[in-house]
Design a protein around this motif. Structure first.
Motif, PDB file in Angstrom:
ATOM      1  N   TYR A 187      -5.752   2.352  -1.513  1.00 12.33           N
ATOM      2  CA  TYR A 187      -4.337   2.868  -0.805  1.00 12.33           C
ATOM      3  C   TYR A 187      -3.203   2.226  -0.998  1.00 12.33           C
ATOM      4  O   TYR A 187      -1.997   2.507  -1.124  1.00 12.33           O
ATOM      5  N   GLY A 188      -3.500   0.682  -0.817  1.00 13.36           N
ATOM      6  CA  GLY A 188      -2.466  -0.253  -0.872  1.00 13.36           C
ATOM      7  C   GLY A 188      -1.828  -0.511  -2.214  1.00 13.36           C
ATOM      8  O   GLY A 188      -0.484  -0.571  -2.255  1.00 13.36           O
ATOM      9  N   ILE A 189      -2.380  -0.380  -3.392  1.00 15.14           N
ATOM     10  CA  ILE A 189      -1.895  -0.523  -4.635  1.00 15.14           C
ATOM     11  C   ILE A 189      -0.986   0.800  -4.816  1.00 15.14           C
ATOM     12  O   ILE A 189       0.154   0.832  -5.390  1.00 15.14           O
ATOM     13  N   GLY A 190      -1.472   1.938  -4.327  1.00 12.48           N
ATOM     14  CA  GLY A 190      -0.881   3.269  -4.690  1.00 12.48           C
ATOM     15  C   GLY A 190       0.311   3.724  -3.741  1.00 12.48           C
ATOM     16  O   GLY A 190       1.534   4.268  -4.052  1.00 12.48           O
ATOM     17  N   LEU A 191       0.185   3.098  -2.485  1.00 21.97           N
ATOM     18  CA  LEU A 191       1.159   3.530  -1.510  1.00 21.97           C
ATOM     19  C   LEU A 191       1.886   2.393  -0.668  1.00 21.97           C
ATOM     20  O   LEU A 191       2.611   2.652   0.427  1.00 21.97           O
ATOM     21  N   GLY A 192       1.417   1.245  -0.834  1.00 16.61           N
ATOM     22  CA  GLY A 192       1.985  -0.187  -0.200  1.00 16.61           C
ATOM     23  C   GLY A 192       0.998  -0.474   0.758  1.00 16.61           C
ATOM     24  O   GLY A 192       0.037  -0.165   1.059  1.00 16.61           O
ATOM     25  N   LEU A 193       1.306  -1.979   0.998  1.00 18.02           N
ATOM     26  CA  LEU A 193       0.456  -2.900   1.865  1.00 18.02           C
ATOM     27  C   LEU A 193       0.202  -2.251   3.280  1.00 18.02           C
ATOM     28  O   LEU A 193      -0.841  -2.244   3.426  1.00 18.02           O
ATOM     29  N   PHE A 194       1.003  -1.940   3.757  1.00 22.54           N
ATOM     30  CA  PHE A 194       0.871  -1.413   5.226  1.00 22.54           C
ATOM     31  C   PHE A 194       0.010  -0.328   5.161  1.00 22.54           C
ATOM     32  O   PHE A 194      -0.876  -0.099   5.965  1.00 22.54           O
ATOM     33  N   PHE A 195       0.304   0.775   4.484  1.00 25.72           N
ATOM     34  CA  PHE A 195      -0.554   1.932   4.268  1.00 25.72           C
ATOM     35  C   PHE A 195      -1.839   1.819   4.006  1.00 25.72           C
ATOM     36  O   PHE A 195      -2.828   2.226   4.666  1.00 25.72           O
ATOM     37  N   GLY A 196      -2.285   0.686   3.089  1.00 25.54           N
ATOM     38  CA  GLY A 196      -3.464   0.199   2.328  1.00 25.54           C
ATOM     39  C   GLY A 196      -4.165  -0.240   3.662  1.00 25.54           C
ATOM     40  O   GLY A 196      -5.539   0.004   3.945  1.00 25.54           O
ATOM     41  N   LEU A 197      -3.628  -1.067   4.673  1.00 26.98           N
ATOM     42  CA  LEU A 197      -4.265  -1.793   5.770  1.00 26.98           C
ATOM     43  C   LEU A 197      -4.770  -0.750   6.876  1.00 26.98           C
ATOM     44  O   LEU A 197      -5.742  -0.752   7.126  1.00 26.98           O
TER      45      LEU A 197
END
Length: 247
Positions: A53-63
């Motif tokens: 998720y972080g690669i596709g939609l950003g660090l905070f979203f991935g966390l």
């Protein structure tokens, strides 16, 4: 690089340190039948989904999404590993709400509060419906040394992709006009579908090693995690030492 990124990296490093110490204390935690069995699943799945998720939609979203998805999926798969039937629909609705809330929080940073709330509600309802039709993380459960994906899991990932694209489009027209709405909706759908499909394929592999890793190897993993944690936590000091400018 900004201060928020540095703080996130330091937090991740602290988590690695804690996890590594728990692996080193494997025997004290009850061995194979202790809480580390569930913790191993939770952390592994959180990292797997968080990276995707972080690669596709950003660090905070991935966390946010990685942690929520990893914890809920590990609870369900841990139950399946013990040979028990799946949770009742109210419990599965709670798991869906946790994942939906995490998605809402991740999208809030990107598109605002209203978009995040509506998106979270819609995907929660969609996940509950999928549970009622038998589509759940423990579908076709099995432990294996090799990744695999069944036909039903594959079509589940495809359905999830389409569902998230439609949900993003609905939210865009209802509460927020997103620039390049179709590209954003397709991005959300593809990222979610790919992460779901790849994650599902690795479920058997992770399940096997969660229950069969020897104690010495777990200790090595623990040391490795602690070293990674130390490296991540020290990043802020290296940047200060070399006078790297932060925004």
């Amino acid at each position: 690089m900004n201060h928020h990124t540095i703080a996130a990296v330091s937090i991740i490093g602290t988590c690695f340190d804690v996890l590594g110490s728990l692996y080193l204390a494997y025997d004290l935690l009850g061995g194979q039948h202790g809480p580390l069995r569930l913790l191993t699943r939770a952390v592994t799945y959180s990292i797997l989904f968080g990276i995707g998720y972080g690669i596709g939609l950003g660090l905070f979203f991935g966390l946010a999404s990685g942690i929520a998805t990893g914890i809920t999926v590990s609870i369900e798969l841990n139950r399946a590993a013990r040979g028990l039937d799946h949770y009742s629909l109210p419990w599965e609705a709670l798991f869906s709400a946790m994942r939906g809330g995490a998605f809402a929080a991740g999208l809030y940073r990107i598109l605002g509060l209203e978009f995040g709330i509506v998106f979270g509600i819609l995907i929660t309802v969609g996940q509950v419906f999928a549970y009622s039709r038998g589509m759940r993380p423990s579908l076709d459960y099995g432990a294996s040394r090799r990744p695999r994906i069944t036909r039903r899991q594959f079509w589940g990932a495809v359905s999830r992709t389409i569902g998230y694209v439609i949900t993003a489009l609905v939210c865009s027209f209802l509460v927020h006009r997103v620039d390049h709405v179709w590209s954003f909706a397709i991005r959300v759908g593809l990222v979610t579908g790919l992460v779901t499909g790849v994650g599902g394929a690795f479920f058997p592999f992770i399940e096997y090693y969660a229950d069969n890793l020897p104690e010495r190897r777990l200790g090595v993993v623990g040391v490795g995690l602690m070293l990674c944690g130390f490296a991540l936590q020290s990043l802020q000091y290296w940047l200060a030492l070399f006078d790297v400018h932060l925004t």
